[in-house]
Design an enzyme around this catalytic site. Structure first.
Site, short mmCIF file in Angstrom:
data_model
loop_
_atom_site.label_atom_id
_atom_site.label_comp_id
_atom_site.label_asym_id
_atom_site.label_seq_id
_atom_site.Cartn_x
_atom_site.Cartn_y
_atom_site.Cartn_z
CB SER A 204 -0.92 0.01 1.23
OG SER A 204 -1.81 -1.09 1.18
CD GLU A 205 3.25 3.16 -3.70
OE1 GLU A 205 4.09 2.36 -4.11
OE2 GLU A 205 2.85 4.16 -4.37
CB SER A 210 -9.14 -0.48 -2.92
OG SER A 210 -9.69 -0.51 -1.61
CD GLU A 326 -2.93 -9.65 2.84
OE1 GLU A 326 -3.21 -8.65 3.52
OE2 GLU A 326 -2.38 -9.56 1.71
CD GLN A 424 -26.10 -2.99 24.21
OE1 GLN A 424 -25.23 -2.30 23.68
NE2 GLN A 424 -27.13 -2.48 24.85
CB ALA A 451 -6.58 -8.31 3.84
CB THR A 453 -12.61 -2.14 1.95
OG1 THR A 453 -12.98 -2.10 0.57
CG2 THR A 453 -11.48 -1.13 2.20
CD GLU A 455 -17.05 -0.97 1.75
OE1 GLU A 455 -17.86 -0.59 2.61
OE2 GLU A 455 -15.87 -1.29 2.02
#
Length: 480
Positions: A204-205, A210, A326, A424, A451, A453, A455
């Site tokens: 990632s950067e 994504s 992963e 709760q 890893a 999202t 979505e």
């Protein structure tokens, strides 16, 4: 405290393993670093090929019996209860793991890693840092079913420890085991499996989350057959203390995803020129103590032969197949957190009294516990099934990709919900740091983000189903 080899009956294996874990003194270094010995690796596992993106072509797929896997789980769970769980609250509070190893000396042009966590030595002594790594390089030679069990039980004890463990054992060690040359495996895996080194993965950067192939870290081929890396990576788990880092960089930007190359960087190797430094350790909502930081590459020189993982410009195959596995191993993380939430909520419901009786006697509380249990059991079953399929190699790549995404999608969203349900059940106590459930809730949320999202996972599953039905998916999301 090495995990002992047990080639015969599972009951004997369980007894030997339990005796090993109960010992306060580690076994001699000459003892096998294996738990429940697997079949000998097939010839493909020691092939000179350095670029295979298929796990079945780079290591033997090992299938453990249910009995052996249960014994393995019991041993890891016992280790986690004794050696990890007692530190979980302080790790979260201090945003750091206990460390006893002295930091290495700073070299000219180098960027030395921070001290390795003492827990790393214990994990290495247990053999857990190389569950899927070949036996001949210090690993256990087992499969993803065992790796997921280890991830679950460590997560049950400490989400932060387990996250750093996964970044090391799956994102780094497993990638080298699957895609590395014989020389790279021999050079990196023994120290990674023993815990002498910490591993990390850098994809990632700031502008490439994504959309992983949108990365901007450049690796330009210079004189003498050496690549020169410039740029940065962010959100790197173990980035402060990792010495061995699998890094992806653009070697041919005009080719987009076909111009990415994977490298293995030893940030303290004598031949590494330039400077690789860790910046900005992040203060996170959860998973505190699992260090996350930015890595900055300033004219870091790497050998075009010895330090390339796979083939030049072939990194996307390494990256994508690695992301599938992963997601599978990380899916076991929220399963462990859900089990920890149940471990806290169920006894509390029997002890806490209101209106003259235990709150667990009320049907609304029972219903909440039932939903928590069902969510945990469902996610555990899906993760176990997908891991078994991955070990057996019986799924085509697209189906495996969808199933791995489905496993972590279900586990992650269930994990957040179950841990909040535990808060709760505990009521006001659950909202305080006197009880672990608020930490579990903070830790669980990460799995809906890291890893890929939730979505992006839905996009992956839908795309693969569409393709299987004969459709042609577009490029959007192909990089997730």
């Amino acid at each position: 405290m090495l995990l002992r080899c047990a080639a015969a009956r599972a009951s004997a294996a369980a007894r030997a393993m339990q005796a090993t874990v109960a010992s306060a003194t580690p076994l001699a270094s000459s003892a096998p670093r294996r738990a429940f010995a697997s079949p000998q690796p097939d010839p493909a596992s020691s092939s000179s090929s350095s670029s295979s993106s298929s796990s079945s072509s780079s290591r033997a797929a090992t299938t453990m019996s249910d009995e052996d896997l249960d014994a393995f789980r019991e041993t890891v769970a016992d280790f986690a209860r004794r050696e990890v769980a007692p530190h979980a609250a302080s790790i979260d509070e201090n945003n750091a793991m206990p460390a006893t190893a002295a930091p290495p000396a700073q070299k000219d042009g180098g960027g030395a890693a921070a001290p390795r966590p003492d827990l790393w030595r214990l994990l290495g002594d247990m053999g857990l840092l190389g569950v899927t790594a070949p036996v001949e390089h210090g690993g256990l030679g087992l499969g993803y079913a065992a790796h997921c069990v280890a991830m679950e039980e460590l997560s049950r004890a400490s989400g932060a420890v387990a996250l750093s463990y996964a970044a090391h054992s799956n994102l780094c060690v497993n990638q080298i085991a699957r895609n590395g040359s014989d020389e790279q495996r021999a050079r990196f895996l023994p120290d990674l499996c023993s815990g002498a080194r910490v591993g990390a993965l850098a994809i990632s950067e700031p502008g490439a989350g994504s959309d992983a192939v949108g990365m901007q870290l450049r690796a330009e081929l210079g004189s003498g057959g050496r690549f020169v890396l410039n740029g940065s990576k962010c959100w790197i788990t173990n980035g402060t203390c990792a010495r061995t880092i699998v890094v992806y960089a653009k070697t041919a930007p005009e080719k987009r995803q076909r111009g990415i190359t994977a490298f293995v960087v030893d940030r303290e190797a004598a031949g590494v020129k330039g400077r690789l430094t860790s910046h900005q350790k992040l203060e996170k909502m959860g998973m505190r103590g699992s260090d996350t930081c930015e890595l900055v590459f300033d004219n870091v020189e790497l050998d075009a032969s010895a330090d390339v993982l796979g083939e030049v410009d072939g990194g996307v195959e390494v990256l994508m197949s690695g992301l599938d596995l992963e997601r599978l191993v990380l899916a076991a993380g929220p399963v462990g957190l859900m089990q920890a939430a149940l471990d806290a909520a169920a006894p509390y419901s029997a002890q806490r009294r209101q209106f003259g009786r235990a709150i667990g006697a009320f049907q609304l509380v029972q219903a909440k516990l039932a939903d928590m249990y069902t969510a945990c059991a469902s996610a555990r079953a899906l993760v176990a099934r997908v891991a078994r399929d991955a070990d057996a190699g019986r799924l085509p790549a697209g189906r495996l990709r969808a199933d791995c995404a489905a496993a972590i999608l279900l586990a992650a969203e269930s994990g957040t919900r179950v841990c909040l349900d535990a808060v709760q059940v505990l009521g006001g106590n659950g909202y305080t740091r006197d009880y672990p459930v608020e930490r579990l809730a903070r830790d669980a949320k990460l799995y809906e983000i890291g890893a890929g999202t939730s979505e992006m996972r839905r996009l992956i599953i839908g795309r693969e189903l569409f393709r299987a039905a004969g459709g042609e998916a577009g490029r959007v999301g192909d990089t997730a």
